[in-house]
Scaffold this active site. Structure first.
Site, mmCIF file in Angstrom:
data_model
loop_
_atom_site.group_PDB
_atom_site.id
_atom_site.type_symbol
_atom_site.label_atom_id
_atom_site.label_comp_id
_atom_site.label_asym_id
_atom_site.label_seq_id
_atom_site.Cartn_x
_atom_site.Cartn_y
_atom_site.Cartn_z
ATOM 1 N N GLY A 72 1.015 -1.132 -0.210
ATOM 2 C CA GLY A 72 -0.266 0.004 -0.214
ATOM 3 C C GLY A 72 0.740 1.298 -0.596
ATOM 4 O O GLY A 72 2.406 1.334 0.655
ATOM 5 N N ASP A 152 -2.001 -7.994 6.671
ATOM 6 C CA ASP A 152 -3.454 -7.789 6.667
ATOM 7 C C ASP A 152 -3.808 -8.609 5.247
ATOM 8 O O ASP A 152 -3.087 -9.790 4.908
ATOM 9 C CB ASP A 152 -4.245 -6.127 7.325
ATOM 10 C CG ASP A 152 -3.639 -5.241 5.684
ATOM 11 O OD1 ASP A 152 -1.987 -5.739 5.552
ATOM 12 O OD2 ASP A 152 -3.988 -4.398 5.640
#
Length: 385
Positions: A72, A152
């Site tokens: 990300g 995650d």
């Protein structure tokens, strides 16, 4: 085949039509194909459209440049959050995890070609695919705990299903794995030398339309280019034996103590590296990561993603501490590489702090991640360990 780019924003992801299928290509090479909000939204829309297009029988997913996807775009998330409420960041992750869930439940074969760096969010795009092809250039890691977050993107699902307690090892240490190691543990399905990728892609694009949705036929084609001779298991098996003895312990403190005991007798670099990584990561996030992996073993993908979103949302809103912001400050912004974690030690993180990060958030600005149930095929490869 023609390259499809409809406007400037959409150039972050490009598509290339091939016989019976579609190539979806991450196109932020200068940013190592890091995921920002615009890229995630665009890719989600593309894949939703392709899933119901009868002319597209399979998808090849790859990255432009030397990375598949480095994760990300942390700067982008920080900008979103600092511009308004913490929930802006939670919305970013909600959209990202929705994309991961779509990929993990996709109705058509997904072939991820991972030729380069794949970390964090990049693992969410690739590890849910039916076919996960790696090369000698592949470097994988889930380093979130070292920057104040938790593994995650569905990792509490795909890491928890690795052999023994290898998933805990990967999640807690952020260890970097190469292509061969990824095949050994089951995170990748095939090892192909990068020089053979163009030929492999060409062979896939030449499939007969009747074969294009046939996973057995796709596997047969990939196997022609896969290099099994490089996959040796002796060292991996030896390491797994120690990993199982250490990372099966109930608490992070016990895991660390066990590693330190083995370090005295074994004197192996990977053990010292594991100890150093655990000690330098956010104490809270290390404990949250262990709980996510342990509980993820018995949960479906959608439940794993929802719990990860809940925990990350608590980190964003500083429910217990500000480690989510301190990590990027130290490692990516100021680059002093000296994060001031709070609490600063594992023994200062009690069960109440951990439980708070799994509690329902009562805030009108926050929405939980709700995913509609879809068939959830298991794409975890058989481990070679």
């Amino acid at each position: 085949m023609a390259l499809y780019v409809s406007n400037k924003e959409e150039s972050m992801v490009t598509t290339e039509g091939i016989s019976g299928g579609m190539k979806v290509i991450l196109n932020r090479p200068r940013k190592l194909n890091a995921l920002n909000y615009q890229l995630i939204v665009q890719m989600l829309r593309m894949l939703e459209s392709h899933e119901y297009d009868p002319t597209i029988k399979f998808i090849i997913l790859k990255g432009n440049g030397k990375a598949f996807c480095a994760g990300g775009d942390v700067t982008s998330v920080m900008t979103l959050t600092n511009a308004g409420n913490w929930s802006f960041g939670a919305n970013f992750f909600r959209k990202q995890y929705s994309l991961d869930y779509l990929l993990g439940t996709y109705k058509k074969p997904l072939i991820a070609i991972i030729n380069g760096i794949v970390m964090g969010g990049g693992a969410g795009l690739s590890m849910h695919a039916a076919f996960r092809i790696v090369t000698e250039n592949t470097i994988f890691a889930m380093p979130e705990a070292s920057i104040g977050s938790v593994p995650d993107v569905g990792s509490s699902h795909f890491l928890s299903r690795l052999p023994g307690f290898f998933g805990e090892y990967v999640a807690l240490t952020g260890v970097r794995l190469n292509g061969i190691e990824l095949v050994q543990c089951g995170l990748a399905t095939h090892f192909v030398h990068s020089k053979d990728l163009a030929s492999l892609e060409n062979a896939l694009s030449m499939m007969a339309s009747s074969d294009a949705k046939n996973t057995a036929k796709i596997s047969e084609i990939i196997n022609k280019y896969a290099n099994e001779r490089d996959i040796k298991t002796e060292n991996a098996n030896s390491r797994l034996e120690i990993i199982n003895k250490c990372f099966s312990r109930e608490t992070v403190e016990d895991i660390l103590l066990s590693l330190e005991t083995f370090a005295v007798d074994k004197n192996e670099k990977w053990i010292f590296d594991a100890i150093k990584s655990i000690k330098s990561a956010s104490p809270l996030c290390i404990k949250l990561a262990l709980k996510l992996i342990r509980e993820g073993r018995s949960q479906k993908l959608e439940h794993c993603l929802a719990r990860e979103h809940l925990v990350v949302s608590h980190l964003l809103r500083r429910t217990v501490d500000a480690d989510f912001y301190e990590g990027p400050r130290a490692m990516l912004i100021d680059k002093d590489r000296k994060p001031r974690w709070s609490p600063s030690k594992l023994e200062l993180v009690d069960e109440e702090m951990v439980s708070k990060c799994f509690s329902v958030i009562d805030d009108e600005d926050w929405q939980p991640l709700r995913l509609f149930e879809r068939p959830n095929p298991s794409h975890i490869a058989v481990s070679r360990m």
